[in-house]
Every structure is written in structure tokens, then in C-alpha cells.
Design a protein around this motif. Structure first.
Motif, PDB file in Angstrom:
ATOM      1  N   VAL A  61       0.832  -1.206   0.000  1.00 23.46           N
ATOM      2  CA  VAL A  61       0.000   0.000   0.000  1.00 23.46           C
ATOM      3  C   VAL A  61       0.867   1.258   0.000  1.00 23.46           C
ATOM      4  O   VAL A  61       0.618   2.202  -0.751  1.00 23.46           O
ATOM      5  N   VAL A  62       1.911   1.259   0.832  1.00 24.83           N
ATOM      6  CA  VAL A  62       2.782   2.433   0.917  1.00 24.83           C
ATOM      7  C   VAL A  62       3.480   2.696  -0.416  1.00 24.83           C
ATOM      8  O   VAL A  62       3.562   3.835  -0.880  1.00 24.83           O
ATOM      9  N   VAL A  63       3.981   1.643  -1.066  1.00 22.80           N
ATOM     10  CA  VAL A  63       4.687   1.828  -2.336  1.00 22.80           C
ATOM     11  C   VAL A  63       3.729   2.307  -3.425  1.00 22.80           C
ATOM     12  O   VAL A  63       4.061   3.196  -4.210  1.00 22.80           O
ATOM     13  N   ALA A  64       2.533   1.740  -3.484  1.00 22.48           N
ATOM     14  CA  ALA A  64       1.559   2.178  -4.490  1.00 22.48           C
ATOM     15  C   ALA A  64       1.162   3.639  -4.262  1.00 22.48           C
ATOM     16  O   ALA A  64       1.052   4.426  -5.219  1.00 22.48           O
ATOM     17  N   LEU A  65       0.955   4.037  -3.023  1.00 21.06           N
ATOM     18  CA  LEU A  65       0.614   5.432  -2.730  1.00 21.06           C
ATOM     19  C   LEU A  65       1.791   6.368  -2.996  1.00 21.06           C
ATOM     20  O   LEU A  65       1.601   7.491  -3.471  1.00 21.06           O
ATOM     21  N   ALA A  66       3.004   5.913  -2.723  1.00 20.79           N
ATOM     22  CA  ALA A  66       4.180   6.737  -3.009  1.00 20.79           C
ATOM     23  C   ALA A  66       4.357   6.934  -4.517  1.00 20.79           C
ATOM     24  O   ALA A  66       4.749   8.018  -4.965  1.00 20.79           O
ATOM     25  N   ALA A  67       4.066   5.909  -5.305  1.00 22.20           N
ATOM     26  CA  ALA A  67       4.143   6.052  -6.763  1.00 22.20           C
ATOM     27  C   ALA A  67       3.114   7.053  -7.256  1.00 22.20           C
ATOM     28  O   ALA A  67       3.386   7.863  -8.149  1.00 22.20           O
TER      29      ALA A  67
END
Length: 101
Positions: A61-67
Motif C-alpha cells: 500500500v505504501v509503495v503504491a501510494l508513493a508512486a
């Protein structure tokens, strides 16, 4: 000689995925890979399966939101150039530095 329209690598009949859908799929895939890698590393390190899976889901979730957040940053502006020059202005020099003794 006639010019033929160029074809993409999938040919004329190749299905095209809309750009927003393709971008969303790429971000989700990036998050999934990051989550899986995180879970596997934590499992390898000796954590319980449930904890590793929960941490992997959080990382996904964090990586998708950071992208997504990175895509909202505007592009850098063009550097200003000196009058009569094509060279970009150096920000560490002032007008006082350019004057001779």
C-alpha cells in the motif's frame, strides 16, 4: 512510392489499454512486488507468517501510494539564462562576484 502508416509492435489490430488504466496497473504491480519481497524477506528472517503477510500488505500500500504521490510533483522549471548567453545562470554566483577588483 506510397507511405504506409506506422504500426505499433502489436500490429494494427493490437488492443490498446488506456493510459490511466495502464499507469494504475503499473503502480499496483510495483506495490505487489514490493509487498511480496517484503513478506518473503521477513519470513526468511524468522517472523511468523501472519506478521510477515501483514507487513508485506502494508509495504504494498505504501509503495503504491508513493508512486501515485510522485506523479503529482510538477516537472522542474527551465533554468534562467544570462542576458546574451545560452549558458544557464549559476545560483552560487552573485553580481558582486562577477565584478573585478
Amino acid at each position: 512510392m506510397s507511405r504506409q502508416p506506422s504500426r505499433d509492435r502489436h500490429g494494427a489490430r493490437g488492443g490498446r489499454v488506456p493510459a490511466p488504466l495502464r499507469t494504475a496497473a503499473e503502480r499496483l504491480a510495483l506495490g505487489a512486488v514490493a509487498g511480496l519481497a517484503t513478506a518473503l524477506v521477513l519470513l526468511w528472517g524468522g517472523l511468523a507468517w501472519h506478521t510477515a503477510r501483514l507487513a508485506g500488505a502494508g509495504a504494498a500500500v505504501v509503495v503504491a501510494l508513493a508512486a501515485w504521490a510522485a506523479s503529482t510533483v510538477p516537472p522542474p522549471s527551465q533554468p534562467r539564462s544570462l542576458p546574451g548567453s545560452d549558458a544557464p545562470r549559476r545560483p552560487d554566483r552573485t553580481d558582486r562576484d562577477r565584478q573585478g577588483p
